[in-house]
Design a protein around this motif. Structure first.
Motif, PDB file in Angstrom:
ATOM      1  N   VAL A 186      -9.583  11.589   7.963  1.00 42.69           N
ATOM      2  CA  VAL A 186      -9.255  12.932   7.473  1.00 42.69           C
ATOM      3  C   VAL A 186     -10.538  13.448   6.842  1.00 42.69           C
ATOM      4  O   VAL A 186     -11.149  12.736   6.053  1.00 42.69           O
ATOM      5  CB  VAL A 186      -8.164  12.891   6.374  1.00 42.69           C
ATOM      6  N   ASN A 187     -10.947  14.675   7.182  1.00 44.09           N
ATOM      7  CA  ASN A 187     -12.199  15.186   6.627  1.00 44.09           C
ATOM      8  C   ASN A 187     -12.030  16.613   6.109  1.00 44.09           C
ATOM      9  O   ASN A 187     -12.067  17.570   6.862  1.00 44.09           O
ATOM     10  CB  ASN A 187     -13.318  15.123   7.668  1.00 44.09           C
ATOM     11  N   ASP A 188     -11.843  16.729   4.791  1.00 45.14           N
ATOM     12  CA  ASP A 188     -11.626  18.039   4.169  1.00 45.14           C
ATOM     13  C   ASP A 188     -12.896  18.631   3.550  1.00 45.14           C
ATOM     14  O   ASP A 188     -12.812  19.513   2.692  1.00 45.14           O
ATOM     15  CB  ASP A 188     -10.573  17.918   3.041  1.00 45.14           C
ATOM     16  N   LEU A 189     -14.072  18.151   3.974  1.00 43.31           N
ATOM     17  CA  LEU A 189     -15.316  18.664   3.373  1.00 43.31           C
ATOM     18  C   LEU A 189     -15.487  20.179   3.512  1.00 43.31           C
ATOM     19  O   LEU A 189     -15.951  20.822   2.577  1.00 43.31           O
ATOM     20  CB  LEU A 189     -16.542  17.939   3.938  1.00 43.31           C
ATOM     21  N   THR A 238       1.676   8.781   6.400  1.00 45.66           N
ATOM     22  CA  THR A 238       1.715  10.214   6.721  1.00 45.66           C
ATOM     23  C   THR A 238       2.075  11.075   5.504  1.00 45.66           C
ATOM     24  O   THR A 238       2.123  12.298   5.614  1.00 45.66           O
ATOM     25  CB  THR A 238       2.743  10.486   7.838  1.00 45.66           C
ATOM     26  N   ALA A 239       2.332  10.449   4.354  1.00 47.88           N
ATOM     27  CA  ALA A 239       2.638  11.241   3.145  1.00 47.88           C
ATOM     28  C   ALA A 239       1.436  12.129   2.832  1.00 47.88           C
ATOM     29  O   ALA A 239       0.297  11.679   2.915  1.00 47.88           O
ATOM     30  CB  ALA A 239       2.917  10.309   1.970  1.00 47.88           C
ATOM     31  N   PRO A 240       1.666  13.402   2.482  1.00 45.21           N
ATOM     32  CA  PRO A 240       0.524  14.287   2.191  1.00 45.21           C
ATOM     33  C   PRO A 240      -0.258  13.801   0.968  1.00 45.21           C
ATOM     34  O   PRO A 240       0.346  13.334  -0.005  1.00 45.21           O
ATOM     35  CB  PRO A 240       1.181  15.643   1.909  1.00 45.21           C
ATOM     36  N   PHE A 241      -1.568  13.918   1.029  1.00 43.06           N
ATOM     37  CA  PHE A 241      -2.432  13.565  -0.102  1.00 43.06           C
ATOM     38  C   PHE A 241      -2.007  14.344  -1.353  1.00 43.06           C
ATOM     39  O   PHE A 241      -1.947  13.803  -2.454  1.00 43.06           O
ATOM     40  CB  PHE A 241      -3.892  13.895   0.260  1.00 43.06           C
ATOM     41  N   GLY A 252      -1.996  10.845   4.062  1.00 46.51           N
ATOM     42  CA  GLY A 252      -2.548  12.032   4.723  1.00 46.51           C
ATOM     43  C   GLY A 252      -2.917  11.835   6.181  1.00 46.51           C
ATOM     44  O   GLY A 252      -3.594  12.675   6.765  1.00 46.51           O
ATOM     45  N   LEU A 253      -2.486  10.716   6.789  1.00 44.43           N
ATOM     46  CA  LEU A 253      -2.836  10.475   8.191  1.00 44.43           C
ATOM     47  C   LEU A 253      -1.884  11.231   9.111  1.00 44.43           C
ATOM     48  O   LEU A 253      -0.779  11.626   8.714  1.00 44.43           O
ATOM     49  CB  LEU A 253      -2.766   8.975   8.516  1.00 44.43           C
ATOM     50  N   VAL A 257     -11.689  11.660   3.569  1.00 47.40           N
ATOM     51  CA  VAL A 257     -12.252  12.631   2.628  1.00 47.40           C
ATOM     52  C   VAL A 257     -11.156  13.656   2.422  1.00 47.40           C
ATOM     53  O   VAL A 257     -10.856  14.440   3.332  1.00 47.40           O
ATOM     54  CB  VAL A 257     -13.519  13.295   3.190  1.00 47.40           C
ATOM     55  N   GLN A 258     -10.502  13.640   1.249  1.00 51.35           N
ATOM     56  CA  GLN A 258      -9.309  14.456   1.056  1.00 51.35           C
ATOM     57  C   GLN A 258      -9.438  15.368  -0.145  1.00 51.35           C
ATOM     58  O   GLN A 258      -9.931  14.975  -1.206  1.00 51.35           O
ATOM     59  CB  GLN A 258      -8.088  13.531   0.953  1.00 51.35           C
TER      60      GLN A 258
END
Length: 477
Positions: A228-231, A406-409, A437-438, A470-471
């Motif tokens: 996961v890449n939220d940059l 799969t639970a949200p970050f 978050g996957l 990266v969340q």
């Protein structure tokens, strides 16, 4: 500590044989305590101060007792009061857990208790109060990262002068913005992996260079291991704050490891200041030696003094060999001196601050932060972005709980999530079971990969350090 916050998911425990918690308690912790015993033994033998030697022997007895209890699954005993306010909190939590044994206790609590107990061996003494039993290996690993340190120092120097030139650049602002976005991503990703293998990520700031394949290829290769890449979202909030012309824009970094990783964190901090994406960086170290390699304020001082005299530092043989290292070239020494001047300048101007807090070495997860340490919580709300580095910070953000992958970050970080007033960015190389978050099917696919799982249902892929997340959560939105 445990009763006031309702965490909806059970924590990982050392009794779960399919988890890394069990392997940690059984295999890793005794080795860590043995390393501490060896270190104190060496320091005791080397001392010619009789009272200090005597105390050293008492400390060795205490550490040997801890190792025995750990290996023989004895009950965790209350910590001896060394006058610090966290001791009653640890002991109350221990009591609420019903005096558990080492192999049937929540993993996060047991691991924090282990390091806090090691520390009491020193804090209760007269001659060893400030002794860091892990210092020797922290600096030794930094010395052995020499090639990576030199490469990054040269790139950093080039980058800072490029940033100065760009202030008066005739290039269109879109080109420069794109170059900056890519550079921000590369800086954060080097910070994420925190090791030498990913330096190929770093291109220089010129737009033409960014188009070149080498940097882009290396980045694509590393990025496929970031699940996961939220940059982009994190960059956007810093960019927007910069565009509003807000005078004070602070970024916080909750630190992880000392040595090379701290060096890379300072590279990121220096870059954010030089690029104007922040006007102040607050670094949050631990107050006591922690999880072997975590940063304490003395590590920051040791790193700066190594850079202040790079030739002296790098000419010292490694303790494991008598081989005299090659002296630094004039350019290498000058690049490191440039770094020192640049960072020391930020530090002197109050743009680079160190702010330790006892909370970071408490046994509770960050779900407890708003109630356990309200002043720290309020302070973090003043930051544009709080970057949490590494695996332990991630475990604490998510309460080290057995969430569905799969639970949200944003759900898993509870009170640090939406509407918290804190913007959270976790840079985490996966080295423990908890991961959130996957996408649907990711966990199963990774378990099915080579070495990624086992018949017993272990999530081995998440322990390997090969994958990362990266969340981001915008608690101010």
């Amino acid at each position: 500590m445990g009763s006031r916050v309702n965490i909806p998911v059970a924590p990982y425990a050392t009794s779960d044989r399919t988890s890394f918690a069990f392997i940690s308690a059984r295999d890793r912790w005794p080795v860590i305590v043995t390393g501490a015993i060896d270190d104190v033994h060496r320091a005791t033998v080397a001392s010619d101060d009789e009272p200090k030697r005597k105390e050293g022997k008492t400390i060795l007895e205490g550490l040997a007792k801890l190792k025995y209890e750990l290996q023989h699954d004895r009950q965790l005993t209350p910590l001896i009061d060394d006058g610090k306010p966290d001791i009653p909190k640890y002991n109350n939590e221990l009591e609420s857990l019903g005096s558990p044994k080492w192999f049937s206790v929540p993993w996060l609590f047991a691991e924090c208790y282990l390091y806090r107990r090691v520390h009491t061996s020193f804090s209760l003494s007269d001659h060893w109060k400030t002794y860091d039993v892990f210092a020797r290996q922290k600096m030794s690993t930094f010395r052995s990262s020499r090639p990576a340190v030199l490469e990054l120092a040269a790139k950093y120097k080039e980058l800072v002068s490029q940033l100065d030139r760009n202030v008066n650049s005739t290039k269109d602002s879109e080109e420069l913005d794109e170059a900056e976005r890519i550079l921000f991503t590369e800086m954060c990703e080097i910070c994420l992996w925190g090791n030498a293998t990913d330096l190929s990520l770093l291109t220089s700031l010129t737009y033409e260079d960014i188009q070149k394949l080498q940097g882009a290829d290396a980045r694509k290769k590393a990025e496929k291991n970031i699940l996961v890449n939220d940059l982009p979202a994190a960059h956007k909030v810093l960019k927007e704050a910069q565009k509003t012309g807000k005078k004070d824009r602070r970024v916080d970094i909750v630190l992880d490891n000392a040595g090379f990783e701290l060096f890379v964190d300072l590279i990121l901090a220096g870059y954010l200041l030089a690029a104007g994406l922040a006007t102040q960086i607050t670094l949050h170290p631990k107050t006591i030696p922690w999880f072997v390699s975590d940063v304490i304020p003395e590590d920051f001082a040791a790193l700066l003094s190594a850079l202040a005299d790079p030739q002296g530092f790098y000419s010292t043989p490694n303790e494991h060999s008598d081989h005299l290292p090659e002296p630094l070239s004039e350019n290498e020494a000058s690049d490191l001196s440039f770094l020192f001047q640049h960072w020391a300048g930020f530090h002197a101007e109050g743009q680079l601050l160190l702010r330790p807090n006892l909370f970071w070495t408490s046994a509770c997860s960050y779900w407890h932060l708003p109630r356990a340490e309200p002043r720290l919580y309020e302070d973090l709300k003043d930051s544009e972005l709080v970057i949490f580095k590494g695996d332990l910070n991630y475990r604490k953000l998510t309460a080290d709980a057995m969430w569905e992958p799969t639970a949200p970050f944003t759900t898993a970080i509870g009170p640090m999530g939406p509407a918290s007033g804190v913007r959270t960015l976790a840079l985490r190389t996966c080295k423990a079971d908890t991961v959130v978050g996957l996408l649907d099917g990711d966990d199963e696919r990774l378990r099915g990969s080579e070495g990624g799982g086992s018949d017993s249902g272990a999530r081995k892929w998440a322990w390997s350090g090969k994958w990362a997340v990266v969340q981001f959560c915008d608690g101010k939105a």
